[in-house]
Each structure stands twice: as C-alpha cells, then as structure tokens.
Design a protein around this motif. Structure first.
Motif, PDB file in Angstrom:
ATOM      1  N   LEU A  30       0.741  -1.470  -0.073  1.00  0.00           N
ATOM      2  CA  LEU A  30      -0.083   0.134   0.063  1.00  0.00           C
ATOM      3  C   LEU A  30       1.452   1.172  -0.305  1.00  0.00           C
ATOM      4  N   LEU A  31       2.305   0.793   1.160  1.00  0.00           N
ATOM      5  CA  LEU A  31       2.818   2.333   0.823  1.00  0.00           C
ATOM      6  C   LEU A  31       2.362   3.652   1.258  1.00  0.00           C
ATOM      7  N   LEU A  32       1.864   2.867   2.306  1.00  0.00           N
ATOM      8  CA  LEU A  32       0.861   4.422   3.188  1.00  0.00           C
ATOM      9  C   LEU A  32       2.574   5.267   3.636  1.00  0.00           C
ATOM     10  N   PRO A  33       2.620   6.567   3.650  1.00  0.00           N
ATOM     11  CA  PRO A  33       3.678   7.304   4.337  1.00  0.00           C
ATOM     12  C   PRO A  33       3.623   6.995   5.551  1.00  0.00           C
ATOM     13  N   GLU A  34       4.867   6.697   5.825  1.00  0.00           N
ATOM     14  CA  GLU A  34       5.551   6.427   7.120  1.00  0.00           C
ATOM     15  C   GLU A  34       5.049   6.951   8.546  1.00  0.00           C
ATOM     16  N   SER A 135     -13.953   5.950  -3.484  1.00  0.00           N
ATOM     17  CA  SER A 135     -14.378   5.799  -2.190  1.00  0.00           C
ATOM     18  C   SER A 135     -12.375   6.187  -2.057  1.00  0.00           C
ATOM     19  N   LEU A 136     -11.788   6.340  -2.521  1.00  0.00           N
ATOM     20  CA  LEU A 136     -10.279   6.302  -2.422  1.00  0.00           C
ATOM     21  C   LEU A 136      -9.510   8.002  -2.618  1.00  0.00           C
ATOM     22  N   SER A 137      -8.612   8.484  -1.783  1.00  0.00           N
ATOM     23  CA  SER A 137      -8.974  10.003  -1.693  1.00  0.00           C
ATOM     24  C   SER A 137      -7.174   9.465  -3.582  1.00  0.00           C
ATOM     25  N   ARG A 138      -7.159  10.997  -3.163  1.00  0.00           N
ATOM     26  CA  ARG A 138      -6.187  11.119  -4.712  1.00  0.00           C
ATOM     27  C   ARG A 138      -4.501  10.417  -4.179  1.00  0.00           C
ATOM     28  N   SER A 139      -3.834   9.799  -4.988  1.00  0.00           N
ATOM     29  CA  SER A 139      -2.600   8.504  -4.625  1.00  0.00           C
ATOM     30  C   SER A 139      -2.749   7.760  -3.669  1.00  0.00           C
ATOM     31  N   ALA A 140      -4.543   7.365  -3.440  1.00  0.00           N
ATOM     32  CA  ALA A 140      -4.583   5.797  -2.597  1.00  0.00           C
ATOM     33  C   ALA A 140      -4.494   4.980  -3.563  1.00  0.00           C
ATOM     34  N   ARG A 141      -3.687   4.513  -2.725  1.00  0.00           N
ATOM     35  CA  ARG A 141      -3.343   2.531  -3.455  1.00  0.00           C
ATOM     36  C   ARG A 141      -4.658   1.281  -3.068  1.00  0.00           C
ATOM     37  N   ALA A 142      -4.986   1.040  -3.999  1.00  0.00           N
ATOM     38  CA  ALA A 142      -5.662  -0.547  -3.098  1.00  0.00           C
ATOM     39  C   ALA A 142      -4.896  -2.427  -4.208  1.00  0.00           C
ATOM     40  N   VAL A 143      -4.314  -3.125  -2.588  1.00  0.00           N
ATOM     41  CA  VAL A 143      -4.178  -4.021  -2.339  1.00  0.00           C
ATOM     42  C   VAL A 143      -5.212  -5.457  -2.664  1.00  0.00           C
ATOM     43  N   PHE A 144      -4.829  -5.713  -2.935  1.00  0.00           N
ATOM     44  CA  PHE A 144      -6.007  -7.172  -3.449  1.00  0.00           C
ATOM     45  C   PHE A 144      -4.864  -8.355  -3.570  1.00  0.00           C
ATOM     46  N   VAL A 186      -2.119  -5.038  -7.440  1.00  0.00           N
ATOM     47  CA  VAL A 186      -2.056  -3.389  -6.891  1.00  0.00           C
ATOM     48  C   VAL A 186      -2.743  -2.337  -7.727  1.00  0.00           C
ATOM     49  N   LEU A 187      -3.472  -1.471  -7.749  1.00  0.00           N
ATOM     50  CA  LEU A 187      -4.035  -0.595  -7.586  1.00  0.00           C
ATOM     51  C   LEU A 187      -3.568   0.822  -7.695  1.00  0.00           C
ATOM     52  N   MET A 188      -3.396   1.283  -8.386  1.00  0.00           N
ATOM     53  CA  MET A 188      -2.811   3.306  -7.670  1.00  0.00           C
ATOM     54  C   MET A 188      -4.306   3.737  -8.358  1.00  0.00           C
ATOM     55  N   THR A 189      -4.334   5.221  -8.129  1.00  0.00           N
ATOM     56  CA  THR A 189      -5.158   5.953  -8.835  1.00  0.00           C
ATOM     57  C   THR A 189      -4.528   7.600  -9.348  1.00  0.00           C
ATOM     58  N   GLY A 190      -3.299   7.447  -8.684  1.00  0.00           N
ATOM     59  CA  GLY A 190      -2.967   8.871  -8.657  1.00  0.00           C
ATOM     60  C   GLY A 190      -1.933   8.179  -9.928  1.00  0.00           C
ATOM     61  N   GLY A 191      -1.430   8.370 -11.025  1.00  0.00           N
ATOM     62  CA  GLY A 191      -0.529   8.563 -12.085  1.00  0.00           C
ATOM     63  C   GLY A 191       0.299   6.919 -12.093  1.00  0.00           C
TER      64      GLY A 191
END
Lengths: 261, 125
Positions: A30-34, A135-144, A186-191
């Motif tokens: 998901l690479l969330l901010p640390e 439903s996801l914010s900008r640059s959020a990811r979805a991992v399944f 792994v899905l990304m919303t921002g580029g």
C-alpha cells in the motif's frame, strides 16, 4: 480424538498466520506514508483477521463483508474497526475520497461467482471498481491478495480495474513455488508508478510488471497512447501500407526531443 | 455501528440515488465500548469528516454533550476536544435501529451493531 483436535487447531492457527502475513504484505504494498495513522477500507473483512493486523499497525479501518455470521465473529472478537454488511458487487457504499487505502485478503475472487442467475460478473466487477475508485483519496492505493483460477480471470480483473480509472498490475510473490505463490493486485489512483519488487524472485523483469507495463504504453482501448513511440511506429507502418512515402525507422524514431524543440 | 462509519456511509449504490448522504439514524439501542485513544489518528481523520453530519448524528442519539458544533482553531492541540471526538467517533455504537436514505426513504436495518446495506435485485443500479 485429541490428536485430531490438535491437528485441526494447528491448521486453523496456520490459516490465521497466513492471513496475517498476507495482510502485512498488502500493507507493505500500500506504501502508506511512514508512521502515519490512516483510514483504510477492508474489503471482504470477514471475521476481522486482517482488520486486527491493520489495527496493530496503528490504522483505523472500516470493513465490509457479505456474510453476517462472519461479521458477528468480528464483533465477538472485539475488533475495533467499523463493520458493514454489504455486497461489493453492488458497489462500495462510501463517500468520495474518504479512504487512504484499501486492502482485501482472499476475497475478490468471489466476484467471479454468479451466485444468482441475474448476477453478471462483468457488471459486478465494473460496479465494484468504479465505486471503489471514487471512495479512495488522491494517490491512494488498493491492494488485493487473491487466488486467480486462470489467466482469463486475471485479465478480466485488470481490464475492469483499468476501465474504472486505476493503474497498476499484479505482483506475484514466490512465483516458482506452487505452495508459496501469492498474487497481489496492486491498483493506484494517481498516475503510473513502478510496481514493487516481488518476493522470492531475482528476475526484475518477470511476471509481476506485466500488466503495469502494458498499461503504461497502451490506453484503455488497448491502442498506443498518442504521440508515444509505439504510436509513431504504428502510424508509419500504416502510411507504408497505404503506399505513402515514409522515412525509414531508425534509432532516432520517436526519440524524446530536448525542450528546445 | 460507530459514528465514524456512519460519517462515511452512503446509500448511493441504490438505483436512482445520487448522493445518498447523510443517512438519518434511528437508534433503539446504544452502547459505549472502550477503544484505545490515538490522538494522532483522531487529528488526521477530522479533516476527512463532515463535521456537521457528525454533530447532528451524535445529537440525534443523545451524545453531543460537550461536542462543539463547529471546529475550533488548533483543535489538534486540544486534548480534551480530541478525547471527546474519539468517544463520539469510535466508542459510541448504535446496536439496534435503522438508517434512512435521504433521497429514497429506503431503510437499512442496524442489527447487533452492524448496518445492513444489502440491496435486493430490483434496487441495484
């Protein structure tokens, strides 16, 4: 009798352990901010096994599942996430941009089952991905994490995800081990971004980047993006077929020009 | 159902519904369950909330005491406030009752703390 109970207990613990590991891996991808505390969506949260892992990592989560008995177990286990009884194929029923990320462990393959005669898997997949995207914010990811039955299912999943506006691909951990092999969409919303390295493999260019690369060079309809090198090469080939005079293709064809042009 | 869930939840998957937010709450049973206080999470989540919706929801179930109707400056430094927000968002649970879609009037039951958003075939878009 005791031996049998012991082995059942062991296999249940093992299942719980594996689910936990897969959730940790989803979080990694998901690479969330640390060191930040995020609001995450857990799709197909079931009895809250994955949710507990999200909590342990300091995040808040809202989970949705189609099984009320599984959700009842999550309540019993005193999980701290929000729980909603919902069918992901009917859509993700949340406000635009509210989640910092979404995870799903062993759940999305259920979208391929047509449980009712009127269920159309393609329509359900489309509904799911479109509403998830919003439903996801900008640059959020979805991992399944999921178990695809075949190549066709994988294709269908990625196509529907791309149609909904996602970029991304499939990361395959331990691709050479029948037992340990795991698929993560792994899905990304921002580029477009690079896919993370899969576990258990040294090949940088293997299966895991397949779909991301394809999406980077081709648009939604599978045609090359306009003005890309691929597009230029195809256009020149069309001109040749039409008998028009076309400069030969060289190493300079479609090369990036400096800003001064 | 926690109020943080309610603050994010919509009925927009219903055919003919545009936004489906906010859902009106009718609660017949409410519980308060202790949840570990994480001030960083609360500060981070507040900008995502529709604060007015949260206040109205809390008020409709009798839990708006001491909760400001509008956010004050530097709320993230006010531990008293963060604790109140934490309680209202994560600890107050609607156990039984129903939610109502503001556009269609369709009701969604809440049972054992879980809102049931399952649609029937005719309602799917």
């Amino acid at each position: 009798m005791m031996k049998r109970l012991e082995s059942i207990h062991k296999s249940t613990s093992r299942i719980i352990e594996i689910q936990g590991q897969m959730t940790e891996r989803c979080l990694e991808l998901l690479l969330l901010p640390e060191d930040s505390s995020c609001l995450l969506l857990d799709i197909g949260c079931g009895s809250g096994l994955s949710g507990t892992v999200l909590e342990e990592n300091g995040h808040m989560w809202i989970g949705m599942d189609i099984s009320s008995s599984m959700l009842d177990v999550a309540v019993e286990r005193d999980t701290e996430g929000g729980l909603v009884l919902a069918d992901m194929g009917e859509g993700v029923p949340f406000r635009a941009g509210c989640f910092d990320g979404a995870v799903s462990v062993s759940a999305i393959q259920w979208l391929f089952n047509a449980d009712k005669k009127t269920h159309n898997p393609v329509k359900r997949l489309n509904k799911f991905f479109t509403t998830l995207y919003s439903s996801l914010s900008r640059s959020a990811r979805a991992v399944f994490q999921f178990y695809p039955e075949n190549e066709k299912q994988l294709e269908l999943l990625t196509t529907q995800a791309m149609k909904a506006g996602f970029y991304g691909g499939v990361v395959i951990d331990y691709p050479n081990s029948a037992k340990a092999k795991k698929f993560f969409l792994v899905l990304m919303t921002g580029g477009v971004g690079p896919l993370p390295q899969a576990l258990g493999t040294e090949e940088p260019d293997s299966l895991q980047v397949k779909y991301a690369k394809r999406e980077a060079t081709k648009g939604i309809r599978g045609k090359p993006i306009k003005n890309s090198k691929d597009w230029i090469l195809e256009k020149k080939e069309r001109r040749r077929k039409q008998g028009k005079i076309t400069k030969p293709d060289t190493k300079y064809t479609g090369r990036k020009r400096s800003g001064r042009f | 159902m926690k109020l943080i869930t309610h603050n994010m939840l919509t009925s927009k998957c219903l055919k003919g519904v545009v936004t489906g937010y906010p859902l009106a709450i009718n609660a017949t049973d409410i519980k308060v369950k202790e949840v570990d206080f994480n001030p960083e999470f609360i500060s981070r989540v507040i900008p995502k909330l529709d604060w007015e919706v949260l206040w109205v929801a809390a008020d409709s179930i009798g839990h708006s005491d001491g909760l400001p109707r509008s956010l004050e400056n530097k709320y993230d430094e006010n531990e008293e406030f963060l604790k109140k927000a934490h309680k209202v968002l994560l600890e107050v649970e609607v156990e039984e009752g129903h939610l109502t879609c503001p556009e269609s009037g369709r009701q969604f039951p809440i049972s054992k703390g879980i809102p049931n958003m399952l649609l029937n075939e005719a309602e799917v878009q």
